[in-house]
Design a protein around this motif. Structure first.
Motif, PDB file in Angstrom:
ATOM      1  N   THR A  95       0.875  -1.172   0.000  1.00  0.00           N
ATOM      2  CA  THR A  95       0.000   0.000   0.000  1.00  0.00           C
ATOM      3  C   THR A  95       0.907   1.215   0.000  1.00  0.00           C
ATOM      4  OG1 THR A  95      -1.771  -1.138   1.178  1.00  0.00           O
ATOM      5  CG2 THR A  95      -1.785   1.261   1.221  1.00  0.00           C
ATOM      6  N   THR A 120     -11.780   9.777  -5.972  1.00  0.00           N
ATOM      7  CA  THR A 120     -11.346   8.481  -6.502  1.00  0.00           C
ATOM      8  C   THR A 120     -10.765   8.601  -7.908  1.00  0.00           C
ATOM      9  OG1 THR A 120     -13.589   8.043  -7.306  1.00  0.00           O
ATOM     10  CG2 THR A 120     -13.014   7.195  -5.119  1.00  0.00           C
ATOM     11  N   HIS A 141      -4.752  -2.757  -8.668  1.00  0.00           N
ATOM     12  CA  HIS A 141      -5.842  -3.662  -8.321  1.00  0.00           C
ATOM     13  C   HIS A 141      -7.171  -2.940  -8.566  1.00  0.00           C
ATOM     14  CE1 HIS A 141      -3.331  -6.804  -6.357  1.00  0.00           C
ATOM     15  NE2 HIS A 141      -2.523  -5.767  -6.169  1.00  0.00           N
ATOM     16  N   ASN A 142      -8.004  -3.538  -9.394  1.00  0.00           N
ATOM     17  CA  ASN A 142      -9.263  -2.899  -9.803  1.00  0.00           C
ATOM     18  C   ASN A 142     -10.498  -3.714  -9.439  1.00  0.00           C
ATOM     19  OD1 ASN A 142      -7.875  -0.728 -11.088  1.00  0.00           O
ATOM     20  ND2 ASN A 142      -7.456  -2.070 -12.824  1.00  0.00           N
ATOM     21  N   ASN A 147      -8.470   0.265  -6.390  1.00  0.00           N
ATOM     22  CA  ASN A 147      -8.097   0.380  -4.979  1.00  0.00           C
ATOM     23  C   ASN A 147      -7.197   1.588  -4.769  1.00  0.00           C
ATOM     24  OD1 ASN A 147      -7.777  -3.239  -4.485  1.00  0.00           O
ATOM     25  ND2 ASN A 147      -9.544  -1.978  -4.844  1.00  0.00           N
ATOM     26  N   ARG A 163      -3.076   0.599  -3.802  1.00  0.00           N
ATOM     27  CA  ARG A 163      -2.544  -0.749  -3.604  1.00  0.00           C
ATOM     28  C   ARG A 163      -1.917  -1.220  -4.919  1.00  0.00           C
ATOM     29  NH1 ARG A 163      -4.639  -6.388  -2.944  1.00  0.00           N
ATOM     30  NH2 ARG A 163      -6.619  -5.737  -3.853  1.00  0.00           N
TER      31      ARG A 163
END
Length: 462
Positions: A95, A120, A141-142, A147, A163
């Motif tokens: 992260t 976002t 990462h989707n 994410n 992430r």
């Protein structure tokens, strides 16, 4: 006149209208606040990120509107998936967080009621051009949604969190394999902004976090080191951050898979010393089988490692074990040669005895024939002693016998012990039964004392 039933129905309808009014009043008292907050957040976003007020192509100003923009970095290691010795790389999931201040994004928090705004979409604000210098592959990462998030605070602070899964290069030094420690680095740097415009700094508190349930099959994460690695090129100096992960290899796996089987093969090869020297098929089969098995074991070990130009600790172990197994096979060749030599010598001795016996018989026959011829001619010779031993000597005096005292020769224990074995082939086997284990024990002492107590030079990140 209205009836009693009409009057009751009107009363019930009045109570219902009163309840509806009270509910509406409560709704009006509560909903405007939340509605105003949501509406206010929308207005703030439109105001601070609107095209008329904000241009994401322009970097934020530094302290006091001068100097470079300062970005604080911290990461959380969520998982270390694989560490490949052959490819010299490792896969990690982190992260990644960045924090900086952009005075253009300040807003009124309505007396503390709005703590931060959440976005976002990274395309709405300016972002540092950070990249991973030793990255081979990577992906975001989707699932279910991307994410990542961006938080904008009332004072203009920006927090970006995402992430990421990365495959990073990790040059390894395998001289002490499998008793080694490896240092794998994660390098983060600015691609286009020089240190005059952008500076990366580690966060003061917990710059690197590690998940509690981190588990690796063949390694243990001992510690990590954070540092700076600014680089200078023809186009300027660029800010760079470094985190070095120190991995210790788990030795128990290699002890069970490599070291104990090799040691057992060496010991099995010594069984040949206890077999009869005439059991040629058994001793040859045992020696060749252990030699081929040891060669196969060495090949399987080398296949799991990259070809390097230096000698590894496992190479020393397998090489010496292979030498011992090969030495046991050569020992049987020497025993076989000595056995044939002993048989040839015994045949020569028997032949010499037969020749000596035959010569003695011929000599005795010739002597007897000569005596017979002398008797027939009438010539006899009286053989008298030249020295008379009567009365104690020549002059009749008793003389004291001559005594000579010689020191007894020192007896060598090894020679005395080896003299119990009549043949050379048997002596070679007996000596090998003792010599091979002793030499192998000394090798183990030297090997483990050298590699277990050899510490790699750790002067910080490479």
């Amino acid at each position: 006149m209205p009836s009693m039933s009409d009057t009751g129905s009107e009363a019930v309808a009045g109570v219902g209208r009163l309840s509806a009014l009270l509910l509406l009043l409560l709704t009006l008292l509560c909903s405007p606040v939340s509605a105003n907050f949501r509406e206010r957040e929308k207005q703030i976003i439109d105001e601070i990120i609107g095209p008329a007020n904000y241009d994401k192509r322009i970097r934020p100003a530094g302290a006091n509107d001068t100097g470079p923009a300062v970005v604080h970095i911290n990461i959380m290691i969520r998982n270390v998936q694989t560490i490949s010795d052959v490819k010299m790389e490792y896969s990690i999931q982190i992260t990644f967080r960045e924090q900086w201040k952009d005075q253009r994004l300040t807003f009124d928090n309505m007396q503390g009621r709005i703590q931060y705004l959440t976005l976002t979409e990274t395309e709405m604000v300016w972002m540092p051009d950070l990249f991973f210098k030793n990255e081979k592959e990577g992906h975001f990462h989707n699932i279910i949604l991307p994410n990542l998030y961006i938080r904008i605070y009332p004072d203009g602070g920006v927090l970006y969190s995402i992430r990421i899964s990365l495959t990073l290069s990790c040059p390894m030094n395998l001289k002490l394999f499998p008793l080694d420690r490896q240092q794998c680095q994660l390098l983060m740097a600015s691609y286009g902004w020089t240190t005059e415009d952008l500076v990366f700094l580690w966060k003061d508190v917990e710059p690197v976090q590690v998940t509690k349930n981190l588990h690796l099959p063949r390694f243990t994460l001992e510690k990590f080191i954070t540092d700076y690695c600014n680089s200078k090129t023809n186009t300027g100096e660029y800010s760079c951050l470094l985190v070095a992960l120190i991995f210790k290899r788990e030795f128990s796996y290699y002890l069970i898979q490599y070291y104990i089987p090799c040691c057992m093969l060496v010991i099995v090869s010594w069984v040949s010393f206890w077999l009869d020297q005439n059991a040629v098929p058994a001793r040859v089969a045992l020696g060749v089988t252990t030699l081929l098995t040891m060669s196969t074991q060495t090949s399987s070990i080398n296949q799991s490692l990259p070809p390097v130009s230096y000698t590894k600790a496992i190479d020393v172990w397998t090489g010496v074990c292979l030498t011992f197994v090969f030495g046991a096979l050569l020992e049987f060749a020497l025993v076989n040669y000595a056995s044939r030599s002993d048989k040839h010598r015994e045949k020569l001795k028997e032949k010499l005895k037969e020749q000596k016996k035959q010569w003695e018989m011929e000599h005795a026959a010739a002597l007897e024939a000569a005596l017979q011829e002398a008797g027939e001619d009438g010539h006899t010779f009286g053989m008298k002693p030249l020295v008379s031993r009567h009365n104690g000597g020549m002059g009749g005096d008793k003389s004291r016998p001559c005594e000579i005292h010689l020191a007894a020769p020192r007896q060598n224990c090894c020679r005395t012990w080896l003299s119990k074995f009549p043949t050379r082939s048997k002596r070679i086997d007996v000596i090998s039964r003792i010599t091979f284990p002793i030499v192998f024990a000394f090798f183990n002492m030297a090997y483990w004392s050298t590699y277990l107590f050899t510490e790699e030079e750790e002067d910080g990140p490479k």
